[in-house]
Design an enzyme around this catalytic site. Structure first.
Site, PDB file in Angstrom:
ATOM      1  N   CYS A  33       0.827  -1.210   0.000  1.00  0.00           N
ATOM      2  CA  CYS A  33       0.000   0.000   0.000  1.00  0.00           C
ATOM      3  C   CYS A  33       0.865   1.265   0.000  1.00  0.00           C
ATOM      4  CB  CYS A  33      -0.917  -0.049   1.223  1.00  0.00           C
ATOM      5  SG  CYS A  33      -1.803   1.476   1.570  1.00  0.00           S
ATOM      6  N   CYS A  36       0.023   3.807   2.714  1.00  0.00           N
ATOM      7  CA  CYS A  36       0.472   3.280   4.014  1.00  0.00           C
ATOM      8  C   CYS A  36       1.948   3.612   4.227  1.00  0.00           C
ATOM      9  CB  CYS A  36       0.275   1.769   4.098  1.00  0.00           C
ATOM     10  SG  CYS A  36      -1.443   1.226   3.962  1.00  0.00           S
TER      11      CYS A  36
END
Length: 108
Positions: A33, A36
């Site tokens: 991600c 993230c």
């Protein structure tokens, strides 16, 4: 990852988060991600800045799908703030330092 940030699992989540005497910010994330990864340094900084008032715990959604389902996480990064075992607030997506402070300050 900052040494003040704990990685939790399905087996340790209740002890790490729900029974904590300190408010806990849980970061639901995944290795793949991008947002993230952008949020990680901000969380590292906040782990130090808020160390006396807040605990930060990370949940890898790939390794802990049960927790992802249990807390109905549908997008990542997902930040859930727990106090006394209950979710007090949720933010989805990468946040700037200012946005994260605005989210946390009223709650911790």
């Amino acid at each position: 990852m900052n040494e003040l940030i704990t990685a939790t699992t399905t087996d340790t989540f209740d002890a790490d988060v729900l029974t904590s005497k300190t408010p806990v910010l849980v970061d639901f994330w995944a290795e793949w991600c991008g947002p993230c990864k952008m949020l990680a340094p901000v969380l590292d900084e906040f782990a130090t800045t808020y160390k006396d008032r807040l605990k930060i715990v990370k949940v890898d959604i790939e390794k802990c799908p049960e927790l992802t389902q249990r807390f109905q996480v549908r997008g990542i990064p997902a930040l859930l703030l727990f106090r006394d075992g209950l979710v007090q607030g949720t933010k989805i997506g990468a946040l700037t330092r200012t946005q994260l402070a605005a989210f946390l300050d009223p709650l911790v």
